[in-house]
Design a protein around this motif. Structure first.
Motif, short mmCIF file in Angstrom:
data_model
loop_
_atom_site.label_atom_id
_atom_site.label_comp_id
_atom_site.label_asym_id
_atom_site.label_seq_id
_atom_site.Cartn_x
_atom_site.Cartn_y
_atom_site.Cartn_z
N GLY A 32 87.59 31.30 -59.19
CA GLY A 32 89.07 31.14 -59.68
C GLY A 32 88.55 30.97 -61.01
N GLN B 194 103.26 29.10 -58.36
CA GLN B 194 102.14 29.81 -58.24
C GLN B 194 100.78 29.24 -59.24
N GLU C 234 100.97 24.75 -58.62
CA GLU C 234 100.39 24.92 -57.00
C GLU C 234 98.67 25.20 -57.97
N HIS C 235 98.61 26.19 -58.21
CA HIS C 235 96.59 26.38 -58.12
C HIS C 235 95.79 26.34 -59.01
N LYS D 292 94.09 22.12 -59.02
CA LYS D 292 93.52 22.97 -58.17
C LYS D 292 91.87 23.59 -58.77
N TRP E 40 87.29 29.38 -54.28
CA TRP E 40 88.22 30.61 -54.56
C TRP E 40 87.21 31.89 -53.94
N MET F 19 90.01 29.32 -50.77
CA MET F 19 91.05 30.72 -50.53
C MET F 19 90.73 32.05 -51.12
N LEU G 204 97.31 35.85 -51.97
CA LEU G 204 96.50 34.70 -52.44
C LEU G 204 96.69 34.41 -51.18
N ASP H 142 94.58 31.49 -47.08
CA ASP H 142 94.19 30.47 -47.29
C ASP H 142 93.25 31.34 -45.82
N ASN I 214 102.55 34.09 -51.46
CA ASN I 214 101.85 33.85 -52.29
C ASN I 214 101.96 35.41 -52.99
#
Length: 776
Positions: free
Chosen positions: A483, A499, A502-503, A506, A514, A558, A579, A581, A615
């Motif tokens: 990641g 995106q 959101e990503h 984290k 990831w 993810m 991407l 989940d 995604n």
């Protein structure tokens, strides 16, 4: 063949102009015309051309303007010498201009400087340095040629060997032992009574001479450097010459590579160009790697040496830089020219074929000023394996609120990293090491390679190497975080604002782990042959298929993956980047046990898995360009020197524990490996600096991946050998200063490194076609 020098390196306008001017001038000679014309004929070169070079400012390039010079930098001198090497120019610029100019300039006799240096710069005279007395005398620190004082004169008695350009010299700068045992430097005219020359022919047609001094009288006024300055002046002169000789060898190997690639493209056998044969392509790729390693090392060493002064500490740093450059360039020049002869076949063994001239020049240059073996040992003795603590106090990594000195970083790691995690028997997963990641995140150190505006440290390539080195020296061995190292940079470049919001936070905080879904069971290294499909159904994709070698997929939240979204398009044109989940219905993970007993690798199955269209990263069916970008990032990550330096430090610690450091055979193997890692540093910084300048890297990143993985394997093999019987026990070996190492696991972990992210065989194919432009 692509010129990687132009693509990767950042020369300023003046340096580029000089490089092109030198290339144009020496190109008049073709491949060794002057060398053929003057071989075996004294003085060994055309004096008219020497005066032309003087008129262009090259013979006095390193001299100050006050003494008739050009005030040029060491970098500029190497640019000229590289082009001279490419053309096999016979003019002895190093021996008859740069070396005597440096010896006089660094001495302490202004009258001699004023009398001789302007004439040397103008091409009116040639001088050379006589310092060596035997084949084992490479540093000249203990001359046996005696200088006996007698009133205001000195009487010289003794011999000097391997004196380059002696046939053309108007005078010699000679090192001698004074009455107090100190080194002295004298200027002795070639016609002086009591001096005898005996030339010895060399394989390239040039010559070295043996000088004998029988009661030769030299005035004290001709003392170039007295006891306080002579040794340092000689050492500095020799080490600058070694860097220049490395540049000349770089030119030799570069042109030998170019000539050989031209031959591979045109010579046909069995109905096709021999350059299409994979066996030759792989050997050619190795020649390219050696050339670019040599260039990276040379440029780094030049930059380091150009800013040094004349103190004892500076002399040591210059000496280690010179030995690093010489060790790599002598090895590379010999490897490449020998391979070139092989690839030319029988014609390469004939005198009419130019490639043989390059082998001969490489032979002479690689034996002058110290062999690769001697320089590896010298580098190992001079350059500390780890950064000096005192120097670290003043070194600062980064800027702004996250700036940190190396000394502070060391203290913080020692205070915060769990001691039981040092040198683990296998690398720690993201899940296991989450508390450590949280500490790094709190300090702002989680993403050294990310821009500051996205929460990263914004470090330069060189700073990233320094930063990571401190973690390696502490025995920290964490599994790569895809990641942070791969997906984050890709989203910063290609992701939507949603995106990113959101990503990225984290990923940075470690809240979401990831994994990567690229490889598939049938595709292997042919990534474009993937079969995992993603069919659009309204606002969702339905994904079916299988991924393999998805490291730590069992711990991931993810996955980022490549999927086929247009089965009718050409292989590369129907791929998208998605991407997903890992908790979505239809995903199954099966762990794979490896040779070391670990279960990091996984198979990941997708059975009608629904993934939101939001995604999709980038455009539909445009995933291949991002895939290549991400593979480039992965290969840069894999090519990071830390991947080889960490096991190298463990190897050294084990050798210290087993008292092997003084074993000359073991030490020779270690010194070679240590330089393989340090040289990788230079190539890594050179490549990543391209990204810092906002440009893209191409296929050349494959060089990093090949070199680091194969170097790591060689390190693991010596580690296993050093551990002896303990190396095959399924247990860790205690180290003298704390921690432990599991030799067998290090050996096992190194095995697949040459396979993943595209096997090294595939990487060599890429280099052969994309950089060397060999036929398919």
């Amino acid at each position: 063949m692509i010129d990687l020098n132009a693509r990767l390196d950042d020369l300023d306008t003046e340096d580029n102009m000089l490089r092109h001017a030198a290339a144009d001038y020496f190109a008049q000679d073709g491949n060794g015309r002057g060398m053929r014309e003057w071989r075996g004929k004294p003085p060994g070169f055309d004096k008219a051309r020497w005066r032309e070079m003087a008129a262009m400012g090259w013979t006095g390039l390193r001299l100050p303007q006050a003494l008739g010079g050009s005030d040029g930098t060491l970098l500029q001198a190497t640019l000229v010498l590289e082009q001279a090497g490419k053309a096999l120019a016979p003019e002895p610029l190093i021996a008859a201009a740069f070396m005597p100019a440096a010896a006089l300039l660094h001495g302490d006799n202004p009258a001699l400087q004023a009398a001789w240096l302007p004439r040397l710069a103008q091409g009116e005279c040639t001088l050379t340095l006589a310092w060596q007395e035997s084949e084992s005398d490479q540093d000249g620190s203990n001359p046996t040629l005696r200088a006996h004082p007698s009133g205001d004169i000195f009487v010289l008695e003794g011999c000097k060997k391997y004196v380059a350009a002696a046939a053309a010299a108007d005078a010699f700068i000679v090192s001698a032992r004074g009455p107090q045992g100190d080194t002295l430097l004298f200027l002795v005219e070639a016609t002086a009574y009591g001096l005898t020359q005996r030339p010895h022919a060399l394989v390239d047609g040039s010559s070295w001479s043996e000088l004998e001094f029988h009661g030769l009288q030299v005035s004290a006024q001709n003392l170039v450097a007295g006891p306080k300055t002579a040794a340092l002046a000689l050492q500095r002169t020799l080490d600058e010459a070694r860097i220049l000789a490395a540049a000349q060898m770089l030119g030799v190997m570069q042109r030998a590579l170019e000539i050989t690639m031209d031959y591979l493209r045109t010579r046909a056998q069995f109905g096709r160009p021999i350059g299409s044969f994979q066996a030759l392509q792989h050997r050619a790729a190795d020649m390219l790697i050696q050339t670019e390693l040599a260039r990276a090392v040379l440029m780094q060493c030049v930059q380091n040496a150009d800013v040094l002064g004349s103190t004892s500490a500076d002399t040591t740093l210059r000496a280690s830089a010179a030995s690093q450059a010489q060790a790599r360039c002598t090895h590379a020049a010999m490897h490449i020219t020998k391979e070139a002869i092989q690839m030319h076949g029988g014609i390469g063994y004939t005198d009419e074929c130019d490639i043989g001239l390059y082998l001969k020049k490489a032979m002479v240059l690689s034996s002058w000023l110290g062999s690769a073996h001697w320089h590896r040992a010298r580098y190992g003795a001079l350059a500390p394996l780890e950064a000096d603590e005192d120097k670290a106090q003043s070194q600062v990594i980064g800027s702004g609120e996250h700036a940190v000195s190396i000394a502070e970083l060391r203290r913080w790691i020692a205070e915060n990293f769990p001691p039981e995690w040092r040198y683990p028997p296998s690398r720690l997963s993201q899940k296991t090491a989450k508390p450590w990641h949280e500490k790094l995140y709190a300090k702002g150190w989680a993403a050294p390679n990310w821009p500051k505006e996205y929460g990263g440290m914004g470090l330069s390539a060189y700073e990233q190497v320094l930063f990571q080195n401190e973690f390696d020296r502490h025995g920290i061995n964490l599994a790569p975080n895809p990641g942070l190292t791969m997906l984050g940079p890709l989203l910063i470049q290609h992701g939507t604002e949603q995106q990113k919001r959101e990503h990225l936070p984290k990923i940075l905080s470690g809240e979401v782990r990831w994994c990567q879904g690229y490889s598939e069971p049938q595709a292997g290294s042919d990534l474009a042959d993937l079969r995992t499909s993603a069919v659009l159904d309204g606002d969702e994709f339905i994904v079916n298929g299988q991924k393999i070698w998805t490291s730590f997929a069992h711990e991931a939240d993810m996955i980022f993956m490549l999927v086929r979204t247009d089965p009718k398009a050409k292989k590369q044109e129907g791929i998208s980047f998605l991407l997903a989940d890992m908790r979505a219905p239809g995903i199954t993970v099966k762990r794979i046990r490896n040779l070391g007993g670990g279960e990091e690798f996984c198979e990941t199955f997708f059975d009608k898995v629904r993934v939101p269209r939001s995604n999709l990263v980038g455009a539909m069916n445009a995933g291949w360009s991002m895939a290549k970008s991400l593979l480039g990032s992965e290969r840069i990550t894999i090519g990071h020197p830390r991947n080889a330096r960490a096991p190298l430090l463990r190897l050294h610690a084990l050798a210290e524990t087993r008292q092997r450091l003084q074993d000359p055979v073991w030490r020779a193997r270690f010194d070679a490996l240590r330089l393989d890692v340090d040289d990788l540093n230079a190539l890594f910084v050179r490549c990543v600096d391209v990204l810092r300048r906002g440009k893209d890297l191409g296929a050349e990143v494959s060089m990093l991946k090949i070199w680091v993985t194969e170097t790591t394997q060689r390190i693991s093999e010596l580690l296993l050998d050093t551990a002896a019987e303990d190396g095959v026990q399924n247990a860790s070996v205690a180290l003298a200063h704390g921690g432990a190492v599991h030799p067998a696991n290090v050996f096992f972990v190194a095995r697949p490194a040459t396979i993943y992210a595209g096997s090294n065989e595939i990487q060599r194919n890429i280099l052969a076609k994309a950089i060397l432009e060999l036929p398919g």
